[in-house]
Design a protein around this motif. Structure first.
Motif, PDB file in Angstrom:
ATOM      1  N   MET A   1       0.853  -1.173   0.000  1.00 23.44           N
ATOM      2  CA  MET A   1       0.000   0.000   0.000  1.00 23.44           C
ATOM      3  C   MET A   1       0.898   1.235   0.000  1.00 23.44           C
ATOM      4  SD  MET A   1      -2.922   1.077   2.776  1.00 23.44           S
ATOM      5  CE  MET A   1      -4.065  -0.138   2.173  1.00 23.44           C
ATOM      6  N   SER A   2       0.611   2.189  -0.871  1.00 24.18           N
ATOM      7  CA  SER A   2       1.441   3.384  -0.942  1.00 24.18           C
ATOM      8  C   SER A   2       1.193   4.283   0.266  1.00 24.18           C
ATOM      9  CB  SER A   2       1.161   4.148  -2.236  1.00 24.18           C
ATOM     10  OG  SER A   2      -0.159   4.649  -2.229  1.00 24.18           O
ATOM     11  N   GLU A   3       2.202   5.063   0.613  1.00 24.10           N
ATOM     12  CA  GLU A   3       2.114   5.923   1.803  1.00 24.10           C
ATOM     13  C   GLU A   3       0.917   6.878   1.726  1.00 24.10           C
ATOM     14  OE1 GLU A   3       4.022   5.902   4.707  1.00 24.10           O
ATOM     15  OE2 GLU A   3       4.718   4.039   3.834  1.00 24.10           O
ATOM     16  N   GLU A   4       0.630   7.433   0.547  1.00 23.85           N
ATOM     17  CA  GLU A   4      -0.466   8.402   0.442  1.00 23.85           C
ATOM     18  C   GLU A   4      -1.837   7.758   0.639  1.00 23.85           C
ATOM     19  OE1 GLU A   4       0.800   7.234  -3.732  1.00 23.85           O
ATOM     20  OE2 GLU A   4       1.857   8.052  -2.032  1.00 23.85           O
ATOM     21  N   ASN A   5      -1.937   6.449   0.536  1.00 21.14           N
ATOM     22  CA  ASN A   5      -3.204   5.752   0.727  1.00 21.14           C
ATOM     23  C   ASN A   5      -3.397   5.240   2.156  1.00 21.14           C
ATOM     24  OD1 ASN A   5      -4.020   6.130  -1.932  1.00 21.14           O
ATOM     25  ND2 ASN A   5      -2.965   4.298  -2.608  1.00 21.14           N
ATOM     26  N   LYS A   6      -2.438   5.482   3.010  1.00 21.03           N
ATOM     27  CA  LYS A   6      -2.534   5.008   4.388  1.00 21.03           C
ATOM     28  C   LYS A   6      -3.219   6.075   5.246  1.00 21.03           C
ATOM     29  CE  LYS A   6       1.415   1.963   3.969  1.00 21.03           C
ATOM     30  NZ  LYS A   6       2.732   1.591   4.467  1.00 21.03           N
ATOM     31  N   ASN A   7      -4.264   5.664   5.974  1.00 13.68           N
ATOM     32  CA  ASN A   7      -5.045   6.589   6.797  1.00 13.68           C
ATOM     33  C   ASN A   7      -4.658   6.543   8.269  1.00 13.68           C
ATOM     34  OD1 ASN A   7      -6.580   7.362   4.545  1.00 13.68           O
ATOM     35  ND2 ASN A   7      -7.933   5.607   4.828  1.00 13.68           N
ATOM     36  N   THR A   9      -1.308   6.805  10.915  1.00 11.92           N
ATOM     37  CA  THR A   9       0.107   7.072  11.171  1.00 11.92           C
ATOM     38  C   THR A   9       0.370   6.827  12.647  1.00 11.92           C
ATOM     39  OG1 THR A   9       0.195   8.730   9.418  1.00 11.92           O
ATOM     40  CG2 THR A   9       1.971   8.772  11.051  1.00 11.92           C
ATOM     41  N   ILE A  10       1.382   6.018  12.918  1.00  8.35           N
ATOM     42  CA  ILE A  10       1.720   5.663  14.293  1.00  8.35           C
ATOM     43  C   ILE A  10       3.069   6.286  14.639  1.00  8.35           C
ATOM     44  CG2 ILE A  10       2.210   3.767  15.902  1.00  8.35           C
ATOM     45  CD1 ILE A  10       0.362   2.032  14.068  1.00  8.35           C
ATOM     46  N   TYR A  11       3.060   7.163  15.630  1.00  6.84           N
ATOM     47  CA  TYR A  11       4.278   7.798  16.136  1.00  6.84           C
ATOM     48  C   TYR A  11       4.728   6.976  17.337  1.00  6.84           C
ATOM     49  CZ  TYR A  11       2.896  11.669  13.168  1.00  6.84           C
ATOM     50  OH  TYR A  11       2.553  12.429  12.083  1.00  6.84           O
ATOM     51  N   TRP A  12       5.984   6.565  17.335  1.00  9.78           N
ATOM     52  CA  TRP A  12       6.483   5.639  18.347  1.00  9.78           C
ATOM     53  C   TRP A  12       7.951   5.950  18.634  1.00  9.78           C
ATOM     54  CZ3 TRP A  12      10.332   1.873  17.480  1.00  9.78           C
ATOM     55  CH2 TRP A  12      10.847   1.869  16.187  1.00  9.78           C
ATOM     56  N   ARG A  13       8.509   5.206  19.586  1.00  9.91           N
ATOM     57  CA  ARG A  13       9.950   5.268  19.854  1.00  9.91           C
ATOM     58  C   ARG A  13      10.406   3.932  20.418  1.00  9.91           C
ATOM     59  NH1 ARG A  13      10.909   5.161  25.120  1.00  9.91           N
ATOM     60  NH2 ARG A  13       9.444   6.098  26.544  1.00  9.91           N
ATOM     61  N   GLN A  14      11.678   3.649  20.216  1.00  9.10           N
ATOM     62  CA  GLN A  14      12.301   2.428  20.732  1.00  9.10           C
ATOM     63  C   GLN A  14      12.214   2.400  22.256  1.00  9.10           C
ATOM     64  OE1 GLN A  14      13.461   0.276  18.502  1.00  9.10           O
ATOM     65  NE2 GLN A  14      14.130  -1.222  19.983  1.00  9.10           N
ATOM     66  N   GLY A  15      11.960   1.241  22.823  1.00 15.31           N
ATOM     67  CA  GLY A  15      11.955   1.071  24.278  1.00 15.31           C
ATOM     68  C   GLY A  15      10.662   1.445  24.963  1.00 15.31           C
ATOM     69  N   CYS A  16       9.659   1.840  24.210  1.00 11.37           N
ATOM     70  CA  CYS A  16       8.374   2.227  24.786  1.00 11.37           C
ATOM     71  C   CYS A  16       7.499   0.982  24.932  1.00 11.37           C
ATOM     72  CB  CYS A  16       7.702   3.255  23.874  1.00 11.37           C
ATOM     73  SG  CYS A  16       5.961   3.539  24.244  1.00 11.37           S
ATOM     74  N   LYS A  32      -0.001  -1.643   6.869  1.00  9.11           N
ATOM     75  CA  LYS A  32      -1.067  -0.747   6.422  1.00  9.11           C
ATOM     76  C   LYS A  32      -0.947   0.641   7.056  1.00  9.11           C
ATOM     77  CE  LYS A  32      -4.687  -3.932   5.124  1.00  9.11           C
ATOM     78  NZ  LYS A  32      -6.150  -4.100   5.200  1.00  9.11           N
ATOM     79  N   ALA A  33      -0.044   0.795   8.030  1.00  9.73           N
ATOM     80  CA  ALA A  33       0.153   2.071   8.721  1.00  9.73           C
ATOM     81  C   ALA A  33       1.478   2.697   8.292  1.00  9.73           C
ATOM     82  CB  ALA A  33       0.152   1.862  10.236  1.00  9.73           C
ATOM     83  N   THR A  34       1.561   3.996   8.484  1.00  9.63           N
ATOM     84  CA  THR A  34       2.824   4.704   8.358  1.00  9.63           C
ATOM     85  C   THR A  34       3.402   4.796   9.767  1.00  9.63           C
ATOM     86  OG1 THR A  34       2.008   6.004   6.495  1.00  9.63           O
ATOM     87  CG2 THR A  34       3.906   6.886   7.694  1.00  9.63           C
ATOM     88  N   TRP A  35       4.645   4.363   9.934  1.00  8.91           N
ATOM     89  CA  TRP A  35       5.299   4.363  11.249  1.00  8.91           C
ATOM     90  C   TRP A  35       6.369   5.447  11.258  1.00  8.91           C
ATOM     91  CZ3 TRP A  35       4.045   0.830  15.167  1.00  8.91           C
ATOM     92  CH2 TRP A  35       3.107  -0.131  14.804  1.00  8.91           C
ATOM     93  N   PRO A  59       2.558   5.686  22.287  1.00  6.79           N
ATOM     94  CA  PRO A  59       2.238   5.971  20.909  1.00  6.79           C
ATOM     95  C   PRO A  59       1.179   7.067  20.786  1.00  6.79           C
ATOM     96  CG  PRO A  59       1.123   3.965  21.588  1.00  6.79           C
ATOM     97  CD  PRO A  59       2.004   4.398  22.728  1.00  6.79           C
ATOM     98  N   THR A  60       1.401   7.910  19.805  1.00  5.21           N
ATOM     99  CA  THR A  60       0.368   8.833  19.350  1.00  5.21           C
ATOM    100  C   THR A  60      -0.002   8.342  17.965  1.00  5.21           C
ATOM    101  OG1 THR A  60       1.141  10.717  20.658  1.00  5.21           O
ATOM    102  CG2 THR A  60      -0.133  11.214  18.671  1.00  5.21           C
ATOM    103  N   VAL A  61      -1.280   8.152  17.735  1.00  7.96           N
ATOM    104  CA  VAL A  61      -1.749   7.574  16.480  1.00  7.96           C
ATOM    105  C   VAL A  61      -2.733   8.533  15.825  1.00  7.96           C
ATOM    106  CG1 VAL A  61      -2.888   5.603  15.406  1.00  7.96           C
ATOM    107  CG2 VAL A  61      -1.494   5.261  17.464  1.00  7.96           C
ATOM    108  N   VAL A  62      -2.482   8.837  14.558  1.00  6.21           N
ATOM    109  CA  VAL A  62      -3.402   9.670  13.797  1.00  6.21           C
ATOM    110  C   VAL A  62      -4.220   8.746  12.905  1.00  6.21           C
ATOM    111  CG1 VAL A  62      -3.624  11.534  12.123  1.00  6.21           C
ATOM    112  CG2 VAL A  62      -1.849  11.647  13.887  1.00  6.21           C
TER     113      VAL A  62
END
Length: 83
Positions: A1-7, A9-16, A32-35, A59-62
């Motif tokens: 799935m292309s990035e522009e088609n992903k609804n 987005t998961i913001y994360w960090r190592q060790g969380c 299916k997500a953008t990380w 995580p903050t998820v849009v």
């Protein structure tokens, strides 16, 4: 799935631990997500701070343009399944 088609987005960090829990819950739907790792992406970190009162809470998820701070993993799974 292309990035522009992903609804999602998961913001994360190592060790969380909460990020690891979300990753486990998402499982095979992960592609299916953008990380975005906030420790490797200054723009991502700035976004997370902007929606979390200056804090780098992950995580903050849009989902479809709406930010969710540390959402229930099932919410994210449902959003990814609907794509």
């Amino acid at each position: 799935m292309s990035e522009e088609n992903k609804n999602v987005t998961i913001y994360w960090r190592q060790g969380c631990g909460f990020c690891a829990r979300l990753t486990d819950a998402v499982g095979e739907l992960a592609d299916k997500a953008t990380w975005r790792n906030i420790w490797e992406d200054d723009e991502a970190a700035a976004f997370v701070r902007s929606v979390n009162d200056g804090n780098e809470v992950v995580p903050t998820v849009v989902i479809n343009g709406e930010a969710h701070t540390n959402p229930d993993p099932q919410t994210v799974v449902d959003a990814l399944s609907a794509q």
